[in-house]
Design an enzyme around this catalytic site. Sequence first.
Site, PDB file in Angstrom:
ATOM      1  CG  ASP A  20      -1.841   1.227   1.260  1.00 14.95           C
ATOM      2  OD1 ASP A  20      -2.501   1.482   0.234  1.00 14.95           O
ATOM      3  OD2 ASP A  20      -1.896   1.941   2.278  1.00 14.95           O
ATOM      4  CB  SER A  21       0.208   4.756  -0.798  1.00 10.93           C
ATOM      5  OG  SER A  21      -0.979   4.856  -0.039  1.00 10.93           O
ATOM      6  CE1 TYR A  52       2.319   5.538  -3.762  1.00  8.66           C
ATOM      7  CE2 TYR A  52       1.244   3.712  -4.890  1.00  8.66           C
ATOM      8  CZ  TYR A  52       2.375   4.249  -4.305  1.00  8.66           C
ATOM      9  OH  TYR A  52       3.526   3.530  -4.270  1.00  8.66           O
ATOM     10  N   GLY A  53      -3.480   8.840  -4.145  1.00 12.48           N
ATOM     11  CA  GLY A  53      -4.793   9.149  -4.695  1.00 12.48           C
ATOM     12  C   GLY A  53      -4.884  10.363  -5.594  1.00 12.48           C
ATOM     13  CB  CYS A  83      -3.331   0.370  -2.437  1.00 10.78           C
ATOM     14  SG  CYS A  83      -3.441   2.090  -2.964  1.00 10.78           S
ATOM     15  CG  ASN A  84      -9.744   0.308  -2.751  1.00 10.07           C
ATOM     16  OD1 ASN A  84     -10.598  -0.449  -3.156  1.00 10.07           O
ATOM     17  ND2 ASN A  84      -9.404   0.355  -1.474  1.00 10.07           N
ATOM     18  CB  CYS A 196      -9.496   4.698   0.603  1.00 14.98           C
ATOM     19  SG  CYS A 196      -7.793   5.082   1.042  1.00 14.98           S
ATOM     20  CB  THR A 197      -6.735  -0.097   2.348  1.00 14.20           C
ATOM     21  OG1 THR A 197      -5.637   0.625   1.773  1.00 14.20           O
ATOM     22  CG2 THR A 197      -7.263  -1.096   1.343  1.00 14.20           C
ATOM     23  CG  HIS A 198      -4.850   5.190   4.192  1.00  9.78           C
ATOM     24  ND1 HIS A 198      -4.351   4.640   3.040  1.00  9.78           N
ATOM     25  CD2 HIS A 198      -3.778   5.685   4.864  1.00  9.78           C
ATOM     26  CE1 HIS A 198      -3.043   4.809   3.005  1.00  9.78           C
ATOM     27  NE2 HIS A 198      -2.671   5.433   4.105  1.00  9.78           N
TER      28      HIS A 198
HETATM   29  N1  DGL Z   1      -4.892   3.023   0.751  1.00  9.76           N
HETATM   30  C1  DGL Z   1      -4.967   3.577  -0.573  1.00  9.76           C
HETATM   31  C2  DGL Z   1      -6.253   3.172  -1.282  1.00  9.76           C
HETATM   32  O1  DGL Z   1      -6.880   2.195  -0.906  1.00  9.76           O
HETATM   33  C3  DGL Z   1      -4.794   5.038  -0.517  1.00  9.76           C
HETATM   34  C4  DGL Z   1      -4.187   5.819  -1.117  1.00  9.76           C
HETATM   35  C5  DGL Z   1      -3.417   7.024  -1.188  1.00  9.76           C
HETATM   36  O2  DGL Z   1      -2.238   6.911  -0.963  1.00  9.76           O
HETATM   37  O3  DGL Z   1      -4.022   8.044  -1.554  1.00  9.76           O
HETATM   38  O4  DGL Z   1      -6.643   3.788  -2.245  1.00  9.76           O
END
Ligand code: DGL
Length: 207
Positions: A20-21, A52-53, A83-84, A196-198
């Site tokens: 994940d990011s 990343y988003g 990470c989505n 989002c996994t966060h």
């Molecule tokens: N956890 C990432 C997701 O599921 C998040 C991303 C990010 O870094 O913006 O999209």
Amino acid sequence: MAIDTAASNTARSAPIGLFDSGVGGLSIYLHLAQQLPNERYIYYADTLNVPYGNRDSEDIEALTLKAIEWLYQQGCKLIVIACNSASAYALDTARKCYPQLPIVGLVPALKPAVLASKSGHVAVLATKATLNGSLLNDVIASFANPNSTVVTKYFDPQLVPWVEAGMPVEDETAQRLRQQLQAFANEGIDQLVLGCTHYPFFKSFLL
Ligand code: DGL
């Protein structure tokens, strides 16, 4: 790619790689470790490049492929793109680059939300990248639309940095989120997808 790496990647005892990011993928790891407690895991968090988003698709793809190559070199037998946003732009390419390696990606859980909705109006809270990506939009076209469900998309670029910072309650991101939830309720939205996994980390804060 070295021959001994390929051999170790198929061993039963080889680890499962997660990527994940940042800390978001740990929400996926917690579920996996519960379901498969005897597996070994390697977690790659690209905290240098989070979030990343808001990045463009080429950027997200390049960063994701770099992470997958690193996990592959560690001998992982399976990789979860936890990470989505990364799944939206790199899952297909990653599977083509490593055809022998099982790679699992994520898409927001819109289907169960559509099935559970009584008002026929649901919201997906996710990053801009995920909301624009074809993985989610395919589910909207093939599942939400035929089930006459309206899908409201919403993103707040500060949510991921807020989670990475440990979710300070005084932060204005928290206030904005509370207001947005009220706005969703006022619009008749009865299901909210945390895409989002966060985001599962602030689930208790929403209740
Ligand atoms: N956890 C990432 C997701 O599921 C998040 C991303 C990010 O870094 O913006 O999209």
